[in-house]
Design an enzyme around this catalytic site. Structure first.
Site, mmCIF file in Angstrom:
data_model
loop_
_atom_site.group_PDB
_atom_site.id
_atom_site.type_symbol
_atom_site.label_atom_id
_atom_site.label_comp_id
_atom_site.label_asym_id
_atom_site.label_seq_id
_atom_site.Cartn_x
_atom_site.Cartn_y
_atom_site.Cartn_z
ATOM 1 N N ARG A 156 18.534 -22.017 -12.280
ATOM 2 C CA ARG A 156 19.537 -21.637 -13.267
ATOM 3 C C ARG A 156 18.937 -20.968 -14.502
ATOM 4 O O ARG A 156 19.653 -20.648 -15.434
ATOM 5 C CB ARG A 156 20.360 -22.873 -13.669
ATOM 6 C CG ARG A 156 21.152 -23.430 -12.500
ATOM 7 C CD ARG A 156 21.894 -24.706 -12.804
ATOM 8 N NE ARG A 156 21.013 -25.820 -13.159
ATOM 9 C CZ ARG A 156 20.410 -26.601 -12.257
ATOM 10 N NH1 ARG A 156 20.567 -26.384 -10.970
ATOM 11 N NH2 ARG A 156 19.629 -27.592 -12.638
ATOM 12 N N GLU A 187 0.831 -1.209 0.000
ATOM 13 C CA GLU A 187 0.000 0.000 0.000
ATOM 14 C C GLU A 187 0.863 1.256 0.000
ATOM 15 O O GLU A 187 0.545 2.249 -0.655
ATOM 16 C CB GLU A 187 -0.929 0.016 1.235
ATOM 17 C CG GLU A 187 -1.992 -1.071 1.238
ATOM 18 C CD GLU A 187 -1.509 -2.380 1.833
ATOM 19 O OE1 GLU A 187 -0.285 -2.634 1.850
ATOM 20 O OE2 GLU A 187 -2.366 -3.171 2.263
ATOM 21 N N ASP A 209 22.086 -38.765 -7.126
ATOM 22 C CA ASP A 209 22.032 -37.814 -8.247
ATOM 23 C C ASP A 209 23.039 -36.666 -8.166
ATOM 24 O O ASP A 209 23.266 -35.989 -9.161
ATOM 25 C CB ASP A 209 20.643 -37.143 -8.315
ATOM 26 C CG ASP A 209 19.522 -38.137 -8.576
ATOM 27 O OD1 ASP A 209 19.833 -39.313 -8.804
ATOM 28 O OD2 ASP A 209 18.357 -37.714 -8.556
HETATM 29 C C1 AOF Z 1 0.018 -4.951 4.460
HETATM 30 N N1 AOF Z 1 0.619 -4.835 3.256
HETATM 31 O O1 AOF Z 1 2.150 -5.477 1.744
HETATM 32 C C2 AOF Z 1 1.952 -6.767 3.692
HETATM 33 C C3 AOF Z 1 1.261 -6.921 4.933
HETATM 34 O O2 AOF Z 1 6.738 -6.977 10.133
HETATM 35 P P1 AOF Z 1 5.749 -6.034 9.522
HETATM 36 O O3 AOF Z 1 5.521 -4.812 10.348
HETATM 37 O O4 AOF Z 1 6.056 -5.744 8.081
HETATM 38 O O5 AOF Z 1 4.334 -6.759 9.534
HETATM 39 C C4 AOF Z 1 4.153 -8.016 8.980
HETATM 40 C C5 AOF Z 1 2.669 -8.272 8.865
HETATM 41 O O6 AOF Z 1 2.106 -7.329 7.976
HETATM 42 C C6 AOF Z 1 2.340 -9.626 8.275
HETATM 43 O O7 AOF Z 1 2.251 -10.618 9.250
HETATM 44 C C7 AOF Z 1 0.989 -9.355 7.680
HETATM 45 O O8 AOF Z 1 0.018 -9.331 8.702
HETATM 46 C C8 AOF Z 1 1.129 -7.942 7.156
HETATM 47 N N2 AOF Z 1 1.562 -7.931 5.760
HETATM 48 N N3 AOF Z 1 0.290 -6.010 5.246
HETATM 49 O O9 AOF Z 1 -0.781 -4.101 4.838
HETATM 50 C C9 AOF Z 1 1.587 -5.675 2.843
HETATM 51 N N4 AOF Z 1 2.916 -7.628 3.314
HETATM 52 ZN ZN ZN Z 2 0.820 -2.544 5.937
#
Ligand code: AOF
Ligand code: ZN
Length: 374
Positions: free
Chosen positions: A221, A66, A214
């Site tokens: 890559r 956001e 393996d």
């Molecule tokens: C959003 N927008 O793009 C994402 C969110 O460690 P922080 O403060 O970045 O918080 C992580 C939490 O934020 C994660 O557990 C999830 O709840 C939220 N992720 N929220 O508004 C984002 N990636």
């Molecule tokens: Zn956020």
């Protein structure tokens, strides 16, 4: 037409959410413990809708999607609609909550896909928006989004990664030939698809038998994606991993974890640690690594998705423990015959509780995918 399923608004909402979801895929596997979220800011000044801001969670997990989209939209966010693939956050991290940022920017409508299971956010992000008079529509393309965010959802709700079992089967149902090292079962295009699956996973997991047989590198890559290899994990109770293996050779560049018994040979462990190999102590049940506990440990170190790539015994163990969340079967045209290693599973023996989600064709190879019903 009024809002509601099938209305012009509903069709537009689904279309923009699909675009936000595609955008969010860009950083899947690169946002640490944060989900990769997509945001689009769309406004309509009477000439039809126009995207004025785009954002995806940054590499490492911050800034959030956001923040980026609002920065791009600037003053154009006022009275616009924001499409967010995850409920906007409600907690103070390094920046104020995204829900508040949307309000401050004057966004008048927020369309969300998935709700955030994070207790700091769950329900609170949408509540902040509504309290400020923003119209909120929840659950648009919820199923598609939950599918793409399955790793984040699994780690949040079950404290373990999503486990994807991937197998390539020959036309006679084999996954390799004993003593023959790596055998090509699918063609080049299917192999590239597997490289993309690796890019979006947090780790690839194999058994020590596959390593000894393996000597795989288990890296990505494909041109342009060389820096996007996920961590590699080897189930190796007694530390048999050779110092001369390709996995160890790359351990300084791509993380390599060995899941071994705490009592395993300390001298061998010390020798491998000098190459940068990391160890995860495991419990043993009937001579086998206790997988549910190991998966919890992987969740605790931040892994949200694990791609299980071999071999037959490891695949069988995950299936028997009921740990597999997604099954991806590639079917090639090669015949293996004599000396083949039979796959523990095929298209007709998918366990109960799985739902077929897609069939894809990669040149002559066919790929089918099933997910476990919640
Ligand atoms: C959003 N927008 O793009 C994402 C969110 O460690 P922080 O403060 O970045 O918080 C992580 C939490 O934020 C994660 O557990 C999830 O709840 C939220 N992720 N929220 O508004 C984002 N990636
Ligand atoms: Zn956020």
């Amino acid at each position: 037409m009024a809002a509601g399923e099938g209305s012009v608004q509903d069709i537009l909402d689904r279309r923009y959410m699909a675009a936000a979801l595609r955008l969010s895929r860009r950083n899947l596997g690169r946002t640490g413990t944060n989900p990769s979220v997509g945001t689009l800011i769309v406004r309509d000044d009477g000439d039809g809708p126009m995207i004025v801001g785009r954002g995806v969670t940054a590499i490492g997990g911050r800034p959030h999607a956001e923040t980026e989209a609002l920065a791009e939209a600037g003053a154009l966010a006022r009275a616009a609609t924001a499409y967010v693939t995850l409920e906007p956050c409600a907690h103070h991290g390094r920046t104020p909550p995204c829900a508040n940022a949307l309000v401050a920017a004057g966004v008048s409508r927020v369309v969300g896909a998935a709700s955030d299971p994070d207790p700091r956010v769950s329900g609170k992000g949408y509540a902040i928006l509504r309290a400020a008079g923003v119209e909120v529509v929840e659950g648009v393309l919820a199923a598609e989004t939950a599918d793409q965010m399955a790793g984040y959802m699994s780690r949040s709700l079950r404290k373990r990664p999503e486990i994807v079992l991937k197998l390539a089967l020959s036309c006679d149902g084999m996954i390799g030939r004993r003593g023959a090292g790596q055998v090509s079962i699918t063609g080049e295009i299917a192999r590239r698809e597997v490289q993309l699956m690796r890019v979006e996973a947090d780790a690839i997991l194999v058994g020590i038998g596959t390593v000894l047989e393996d000597d795989p590198a288990l890296t990505v890559r494909s041109p342009g994606l060389e820096s996007r290899s996920p961590a590699r994990i080897v189930l190796d109770r007694q530390i048999r991993l050779p110092e001369t293996s390709k996995l160890v050779a790359g351990a300084d560049r791509v993380p390599l974890y060995v899941a071994a018994c705490a009592e395993a040979d300390t001298a061998r462990r010390a020798a491998l640690e000098r190459y940068g190999v990391r160890f995860i102590g495991t419990e043993t049940v009937d001579g086998h690594i206790a997988l549910p506990e190991l998966m919890e440990d992987l969740g605790a170190i931040g892994m949200a998705s694990v791609l299980v790539e071999g071999g037959a015994d490891v695949a069988r163990a995950f299936l028997e423990d009921g740990l597999v969340d997604r099954i991806v079967l590639f079917r090639g045209t090669v015949e293996i015959g004599e000396g083949g290693v039979a796959s523990p599973i095929d298209e007709r023996s998918i366990p109960d509780g799985f739902r077929h989600v897609r069939t894809m064709q990669f040149a002559d190879d066919v790929c089918n995918e099933w997910t476990r019903e919640a």
